[in-house]
Design an enzyme around this catalytic site. Sequence first.
Site, PDB file in Angstrom:
ATOM      1  N   GLY A  59     -62.050 -94.997 -68.527  1.00  0.00           N
ATOM      2  CA  GLY A  59     -63.246 -95.009 -69.384  1.00  0.00           C
ATOM      3  C   GLY A  59     -64.480 -94.978 -68.514  1.00  0.00           C
ATOM      4  O   GLY A  59     -64.426 -94.512 -67.371  1.00  0.00           O
ATOM      5  N   ASN A  60     -65.594 -95.448 -69.026  1.00  0.00           N
ATOM      6  CA  ASN A  60     -66.806 -95.513 -68.207  1.00  0.00           C
ATOM      7  C   ASN A  60     -67.618 -96.740 -68.607  1.00  0.00           C
ATOM      8  O   ASN A  60     -67.229 -97.478 -69.504  1.00  0.00           O
ATOM      9  CB  ASN A  60     -67.610 -94.221 -68.345  1.00  0.00           C
ATOM     10  CG  ASN A  60     -67.988 -93.957 -69.780  1.00  0.00           C
ATOM     11  OD1 ASN A  60     -68.704 -94.744 -70.390  1.00  0.00           O
ATOM     12  ND2 ASN A  60     -67.491 -92.863 -70.349  1.00  0.00           N
ATOM     13  N   ARG A  61     -68.736 -96.932 -67.924  1.00  0.00           N
ATOM     14  CA  ARG A  61     -69.485 -98.185 -68.089  1.00  0.00           C
ATOM     15  C   ARG A  61     -70.452 -98.186 -69.272  1.00  0.00           C
ATOM     16  O   ARG A  61     -71.256 -99.091 -69.395  1.00  0.00           O
ATOM     17  CB  ARG A  61     -70.310 -98.454 -66.834  1.00  0.00           C
ATOM     18  CG  ARG A  61     -69.506 -98.717 -65.610  1.00  0.00           C
ATOM     19  CD  ARG A  61     -70.468 -99.009 -64.462  1.00  0.00           C
ATOM     20  NE  ARG A  61     -69.849 -98.804 -63.175  1.00  0.00           N
ATOM     21  CZ  ARG A  61     -69.065 -99.692 -62.596  1.00  0.00           C
ATOM     22  NH1 ARG A  61     -68.811-100.834 -63.191  1.00  0.00           N
ATOM     23  NH2 ARG A  61     -68.535 -99.442 -61.412  1.00  0.00           N
ATOM     24  N   SER A  62     -70.429 -97.189 -70.098  1.00  0.00           N
ATOM     25  CA  SER A  62     -71.387 -97.157 -71.212  1.00  0.00           C
ATOM     26  C   SER A  62     -71.237 -98.405 -72.091  1.00  0.00           C
ATOM     27  O   SER A  62     -70.125 -98.821 -72.414  1.00  0.00           O
ATOM     28  CB  SER A  62     -71.144 -95.900 -72.053  1.00  0.00           C
ATOM     29  OG  SER A  62     -71.837 -96.017 -73.265  1.00  0.00           O
ATOM     30  N   ALA A 104     -70.987 -91.557 -74.353  1.00  0.00           N
ATOM     31  CA  ALA A 104     -70.604 -91.134 -72.997  1.00  0.00           C
ATOM     32  C   ALA A 104     -69.108 -90.846 -73.069  1.00  0.00           C
ATOM     33  O   ALA A 104     -68.277 -91.713 -72.790  1.00  0.00           O
ATOM     34  CB  ALA A 104     -70.906 -92.247 -72.010  1.00  0.00           C
TER      35      ALA A 104
END
Length: 398
Positions: free
Chosen positions: A208-211, A276
Amino acid sequence: MLKDKKIIIGVTGSIAAYKSAELVRLFKKSGAQVRVIQTESSLDFVSPLTLSTLSGTRVLSSMIDVESGEWNNHVDLAIWADFLVIAPLTANTMAKMVKGECDNLLLAIYLSAKCPVYFAPAMDLDMYKHQSTINNISKLREFGNRLIPSKFGELASGLVGEGRMAEPSEIIDQIISDLSKDLPLSSKRVLITAGPTYEAIDPVRFIGNRSSGKMGVALAIECANHGANVELILGPSSLSVNHSNIKVNRVENTNEMYHLCLEKFDDVDIAFFAAAVSDYKPKHFVSEKIKKQKDSISIEFVKNIDILYEMSLKKKEHQIMVGFALETFNEIENAKEKLKNKNLDLIVLNSLNDNGAGFDYATNKVSIIDKQNNIFKFDLKDKTMVANDIVNKLIEII
Ligand code: CTP
């Protein structure tokens, strides 16, 4: 939408007066300033101590203040208010309002008020159905006062029927819905994707990502506060959203986000793609937890569907489309390229090179580029203020 609104709640002598405590609490929770005016007979049903504690101001119930001996200026109070909400309203006070009688502070404020007046009748069903009540309700509506209709249900008398005061949350919903009608995005339906997407590797791991979802959620609230009905499609985010104009659809991965967008896109007027989205996902989902037996492992990733591209190139008709671009180099050129390739009306560019901008910050620094390649640069601000800049720019082009 009720933030900083000045509201006078008038409470009259009905058993439903107990609900006014909840009404005061909900208004206060929405950020409104509340003053409570009680009629003499309502004091038997609900204590001024309860209502003053909840409202944070002294409850007034007579023309002359008993403690100070001073006159309670009904004209000043009426001018102060953005709304007067009389809940519950008894048959007796209703009749006096119709006739213009003025034998208490609440009636004096009512007669002086230039702001919208809401009234929520509460009485037994036979009283509610009596021709005089029916006439009085229609007279008040003729005066421009706004009825919050009584509900069908169990009444204090034990009878079941109409006459029960609307629930406090219904009263607030009706007022918010009225407020929305005068706003620039009223009757507009808005779709917003927000937050990250998580692509499962095995039952316990994902990429995933840090959004955080903050920007998309701030946009949803801003659109809703401008009167829009918002469908928020929110990836895994710790944020909670509680707004009567926002429907929150929680999703985990890109595929779920894409299918919900597909389902809702045709019905919306405006779409913001603030999510994101994970650009790649594991080619294979491993159904059992991967054990750490090997010294190294490799996972093959395949490209995810580009939701914005799919909507904009294959489904867009009348919809106004706003995309986001997060760039680390050649920012303006890359954003202009995305604006064109993804057939957008506006693109919001944020650069990871700006301090305080980007993932997981409360602040953001954006530039908005329109179809004519005009660039509008904004300072570093709280994301709620950035959302306000974006929505204002959108309002200029619709
Ligand atoms: N977007 C999307 N679905 C994807 C990828 C991106 O809907 N699979 C949307 C984002 O929500 C954003 C816009 O497309 O509004 C641009 O996203 P961004 O990640 O900046 O660009 P990409 O098109 O993914 O290109 P790149 O990552 O190569 O910069």
